[in-house]
Structure formats: structure tokens, C-alpha cells
Design a protein around this motif. Structure first.
Motif, PDB file in Angstrom:
ATOM      1  N   LEU A  80      18.051   4.757   3.489  1.00 52.17           N
ATOM      2  CA  LEU A  80      18.993   5.738   2.965  1.00 52.17           C
ATOM      3  C   LEU A  80      20.106   6.030   3.961  1.00 52.17           C
ATOM      4  O   LEU A  80      21.281   6.110   3.597  1.00 52.17           O
ATOM      5  N   ALA A 100      17.671  15.099  -3.709  1.00 52.92           N
ATOM      6  CA  ALA A 100      17.580  13.946  -2.818  1.00 52.92           C
ATOM      7  C   ALA A 100      16.630  14.226  -1.665  1.00 52.92           C
ATOM      8  O   ALA A 100      16.404  15.375  -1.268  1.00 52.92           O
ATOM      9  N   HIS A 101      16.078  13.141  -1.117  1.00 54.59           N
ATOM     10  CA  HIS A 101      15.230  13.217   0.064  1.00 54.59           C
ATOM     11  C   HIS A 101      16.042  13.747   1.242  1.00 54.59           C
ATOM     12  O   HIS A 101      17.262  13.561   1.316  1.00 54.59           O
ATOM     13  N   THR A 152      18.044  10.011  -7.041  1.00 55.53           N
ATOM     14  CA  THR A 152      16.640   9.702  -6.776  1.00 55.53           C
ATOM     15  C   THR A 152      15.976   9.353  -8.094  1.00 55.53           C
ATOM     16  O   THR A 152      15.921  10.186  -9.000  1.00 55.53           O
ATOM     17  N   SER A 153      15.494   8.129  -8.215  1.00 58.83           N
ATOM     18  CA  SER A 153      14.876   7.681  -9.464  1.00 58.83           C
ATOM     19  C   SER A 153      13.927   6.529  -9.162  1.00 58.83           C
ATOM     20  O   SER A 153      14.378   5.479  -8.711  1.00 58.83           O
ATOM     21  N   THR A 155      11.597  10.210  -9.470  1.00 60.09           N
ATOM     22  CA  THR A 155      11.287  11.356  -8.634  1.00 60.09           C
ATOM     23  C   THR A 155       9.845  11.236  -8.152  1.00 60.09           C
ATOM     24  O   THR A 155       9.100  10.331  -8.564  1.00 60.09           O
ATOM     25  N   TYR A 156       9.460  12.146  -7.298  1.00 58.79           N
ATOM     26  CA  TYR A 156       8.080  12.180  -6.788  1.00 58.79           C
ATOM     27  C   TYR A 156       7.090  12.165  -7.955  1.00 58.79           C
ATOM     28  O   TYR A 156       6.038  11.500  -7.913  1.00 58.79           O
ATOM     29  N   ASP A 180      17.798   5.889  -4.664  1.00 61.18           N
ATOM     30  CA  ASP A 180      16.584   6.076  -3.871  1.00 61.18           C
ATOM     31  C   ASP A 180      15.404   5.819  -4.812  1.00 61.18           C
ATOM     32  O   ASP A 180      14.978   6.690  -5.558  1.00 61.18           O
ATOM     33  N   GLU A 181      14.928   4.580  -4.789  1.00 61.64           N
ATOM     34  CA  GLU A 181      13.810   4.147  -5.627  1.00 61.64           C
ATOM     35  C   GLU A 181      12.563   3.993  -4.757  1.00 61.64           C
ATOM     36  O   GLU A 181      11.750   3.098  -4.958  1.00 61.64           O
ATOM     37  N   VAL A 428      11.649  17.604  -1.376  1.00 64.31           N
ATOM     38  CA  VAL A 428      13.028  17.888  -1.768  1.00 64.31           C
ATOM     39  C   VAL A 428      13.323  19.312  -1.315  1.00 64.31           C
ATOM     40  O   VAL A 428      12.542  20.226  -1.591  1.00 64.31           O
TER      41      VAL A 428
END
Length: 472
Positions: A80, A100-101, A152-153, A155-156, A180-181, A428
Motif C-alpha cells: 500500500l 482504509a487500512h 478496500t475490497s 473488507t475485513y 487493497d485486496e 480501520v
């Protein structure tokens, strides 16, 4: 001592519904001490690959369908930091999903970036939902000068945005899309799971192999597609953010994982899908405990749902999420990944055994029988309220560099946050430096702490103190 405690945990009989994705399976691997080397003759250099490591990364790219793939041994965090830095000039503007992280925020800090936030819907189940493509289009149209977009996709909890639509919109404005996968390295290997963002038009995709695949902790991949992000720029920033002494043990594990997927992925994913399907069918028999599924979402709330994430709700019972988490751990020796509010999260992978799914379904069935039905109170939505949008008073990097002081919760109301607050690691952030701390946030964080949770970033939980920017 750590080494002995790890061995004791491995022998304890606790089943891991948590990362890493190898699930402590005894895969065929030499003693790590016997293969731990550095950049000696014949073993290439990750920062200037010309031989065996170049070929290994090419195999990863071929497997995922990327134009270029980079091995990461500093986790998705490294990917990232690299992708954002390669896509956005210093002092530029990043359109980023607010969920996002924290690594994305750290990239904004390091590069002095202005941030424009996308706010994912709060889904009916109470989790962070999908990013709306229409909001992406609106922000790009109203705020010219954005250099890149980041979402982000999944998510957690496994919510997947419409990456293809978002990529099309971003490209219409000449803006690269970074996805962010991290929790989706298994995407695209079976129709039971969503397609990877690599195949859906994203320009850069970061995946954590260790989260959902049989690979060591810290191992990840950065994939690039042709066009808006130059591989040379990515390599330049990887040279900055990735260790100059990459572990050959970790990289050997990555190559072993890639080879396993290439040779036996179809078979492994078929068995995995069957076990997941059976588990979801058993969960339908529970009368009070509920396993999150696609039917919990309105059609517009999510593009897809990753069934590998077991989000188990106790909302309609007399149990809190923390109580369910502790019961599974202490009475049934089932270690879940995370607890938040009224639910727990279990992470699964192709390495999960039938025994694990059977133990979890039996445990939940027993808990379901003994738990009392109870209408969910207002506090069931405490966590979604903590994620509510907040006024952004200054940029993240400005707040991080500002003078700060620690004050009581009551004195913090109306002040500007000086620290990042997360509900669980890495998490997050529910509060980002530069955002205004309002009375509702203080009320909600107090309730969250009172429930037995320990959010990260609070300066002093017991005495209720938090860090604020010292300019008022």
C-alpha cells in the motif's frame, strides 16, 4: 518464552479460525535454519531480480493475470505504501475510502497528501459496506486534481465493492485505481468467490497471501496492470519501503504457495467450497445465532460477499460479541479472528479441515440452544456509530506533525484528534488525526470501553484520556 508458547499453542488442540491461511498445517518444508540465506551467488536479489526471483514473480503474475507482480515480505502494508507513493506525487491528493487500512493513512503522512474520503455504506448487518461507484464519480467530478483513488475490497468482513464500475469511472477521469485486496488473495480461483480486482480493471492490487492462503505471515503481492502506474516507479518505492534483507524462507514459502495453487488449486478450492456450503447450510438451522449471508444485504449495499469470512452474530441473544468470542475460545477451543460489537469473525481458507467446520457448527448449535432470545438493544449499533463520518478540520499529515497534548475525554470534545483510534489491530480507524472529536464519539467510545473492549490509540483507557492537537 515466545518459542515455547508457540509450541504449546500448536499442541493445545485450539482450532484456528484466524490468519495465517496455512492454518498451522504441517506442510512439507525444510527446517528454516537450513535454508535461511542472503543474496549469495545463484539466489538473485529481490530489489534487482534477474534470475530465480524474477521467474518466481513472473509465475505469480501469470497465475493472477497481472502484467507485473512483486513479491512483498513486509506484508500488504509495504504494498500500500508503494502503490500510493507510485501513483500520487508528493503533496498530491488521494481519494480514499474512509475504511482504509492505517497503512494508507501512513502513506498520506509520508508523502504529505491531501485526502478526500469516500464513505462506505453501513450495511444492514452493522458492518462497513461497499463503496458506491456514484460517490466515486461525484467526488472526482467535484474535486479536480485528484491523482489516484483507493478502496478496500473485500473488507475485513468480506464485503466486496463493484470494482469494475469504480475502475471505469476512475479511468474516465484519468485516475488510477488502487485496490487493497489484502483479504482477497483467493479471489478468482473458484466461482464461489468473487473475481479478483486484477481482472476487473484495477491499476494496482495489493494482496496478503498469508491472510487467506497457505503462506507465511508477512507474505504479500503487489500486482500492476498496464497504464497509469509505472512499474519502474513501483520498484523505486519498493526499494524504500521493503527490507533490504528479504527473507528467503518467506519467499520460498510464497513460491511453494503459488506452485500449489497452479498445480492443485482447482481441486483444493472445490473441496473448500463444498465444506463452506455445508457449514452455511447447517447455520440455517440456528434459531438465534446468525451467520451473515448475502440475503442480509439490500441489492445496492454490496456488489458481492466473500463467503470465506464467517461473520457470526449474537445480536438477537442475551450474549454480546465478546461473550460469544470468549465462549468459543474457552469452552470449545475455537480461536476466532476478531470480535466487534455483537459479532465475531472467523477466517477460513483452503487449508481448513472438515474437523474445524464440524467443531464450529457443533459449538454454535449448542450455544444457540442455550442462549436466550433477546431483542437487540440500541447498543447493538454502537460500533457502526463509532464509524460515523466526522468533520475533517486539518489534513492527516498536518495533525501528525502538530504539537499534541493528552487531555480527559470531557476536555477533548470539540478538539482536533491527534492520534488514530482503532477498535482492533490493525483495524480501520474510527478516529483519524485531523478529525474533530465530538460529544457523540466520546459517548460511544466510553460505552465501547465499558463493554470490556480495549480500543487502540486511547492514551489512557482507565483514566479516560486521549491525545489532541494543541493549537486551541
Amino acid at each position: 518464552m515466545l518459542d515455547r508458547k508457540l509450541v504449546a499453542y500448536a499442541l493445545s488442540g485450539v482450532y484456528p479460525f484466524h490468519m495465517p491461511g496455512h492454518k498451522r498445517a504441517a506442510l512439507d518444508m525444510p527446517n528454516p535454519y537450513t535454508i535461511d540465506v542472503t543474496e549469495i551467488d545463484g539466489f538473485d536479489d529481490l530489489h534487482h531480480p534477474e534470475g530465480i526471483l524474477k521467474e518466481a514473480q513472473e509465475r505469480a503474475a501469470k497465475l493472477y493475470g497481472a502484467a507485473r507482480s512483486f513479491y512483498l515480505v513486509n506484508g500488504s502494508t509495504c504494498g500500500l505504501l508503494t502503490a500510493i507513493s507510485a501513483a500520487v506525487p508528493r503533496g498530491g491528493t488521494l481519494l480514499m475510502a474512509r475504511n482504509a487500512h492505517k497503512a494508507a493513512y501512513h502513506a498520506a503522512y509520508i508523502r504529505g497528501l491531501s485526502t478526500v474520503y469516500l464513505y462506505p455504506r453501513v450495511a444492514a448487518f452493522g458492518v462497513q459496506g461497499a463503496v458506491d461507484p456514484q460517490e466515486v464519480e461525484e467526488k472526482l467530478r467535484r474535486k479536480p486534481g485528484i491523482h489516484a483513488a483507493l478502496i478496500t475490497s473485500p473488507t475485513y468482513e468480506g464485503v466486496v465493492s463493484d470494482v469494475a464500475a469504480i475502475a471505469r469511472i476512475a479511468h474516465q477521469y484519468g485516475v488510477p485505481l488502487i485496490v487493497d485486496e489484502a483479504h482477497g488473495a483467493h479471489f478468482g480461483f473458484h466461482t464461489a468467490f468473487p473475481q479478483s480486482a486484477v481482472k476487473l480493471g484495477a491499476d494496482a492490487v495489493v494482496q496478503s497471501m498469508h491472510k487467506v492462503l497457505p503462506s507465511f505471515t508477512q507474505t504479500a503481492l503487489l500486482h500492476l496492470n498496464p497504464g497509469l502506474i509505472k512499474p519502474a516507479e513501483a520498484a523505486r518505492f519498493l526499494d524504500i519501503f521493503e527490507t533490504s534483507s528479504p527473507s528467503y524462507v518467506l519467499m520460498a514459502g510464497m513460491e511453494k504457495c503459488i506452485r500449489l495453487l497452479a498445480l492443485h488449486g482447482e481441486e483444493l478450492f472445490c473441496v473448500y467450497e463444498k465444506r463452506l456450503k455445508e457449514f452455511y447450510e447447517k447455520a440455517k438451522t440456528f434459531s438465534k445465532i446468525h451467520l451473515m449471508c448475502r440475503e442480509d444485504f439490500a441489492p445496492q449495499e454490496a456488489f458481492a460477499l466473500d463467503a470465506s469470512k464467517l461473520v457470526i452474530s449474537a445480536k438477537n441473544t442475551d450474549l454480546s460479541g465478546q461473550m460469544l468470542y470468549e465462549t468459543l475460545k474457552n469452552e470449545y477451543l475455537l480461536q476466532m479472528e476478531m470480535v466487534s460489537g455483537f459479532y465475531v469473525l472467523g477466517m477460513t481458507s483452503i487449508m481448513d479441515r472438515e474437523e474445524g467446520f464440524l467443531r464450529l457448527s457443533r459449538a454454535l448449535s449448542a450455544i444457540d440452544k442455550t442462549a436466550r432470545r433477546q431483542t437487540a438493544g440500541d447498543d447493538a449499533w454502537l460500533v457502526p456509530r463509532l464509524y460515523a463520518p466526522k468533520e475533517k478540520r486539518m489534513e492527516f499529515y498536518e495533525a501528525m506533525d502538530a504539537s499534541r497534548e493528552t487531555v480527559s475525554f470531557d476536555r477533548a470534545v470539540g478538539r482536533t484528534a491527534g492520534s488514530m483510534v482503532n477498535l482492533y489491530p490493525p483495524g480501520v480507524p474510527v478516529l483519524v488525526p485531523g478529525e474533530t472529536i465530538d460529544a457523540q464519539f466520546i459517548k460511544n467510545i466510553r460505552k465501547y470501553i465499558k463493554s470490556g473492549q480495549k480500543p487502540r490509540g486511547i492514551a489512557d483507557i482507565r483514566n479516560e484520556k486521549i491525545e489532541v492537537v494543541n493549537f486551541q
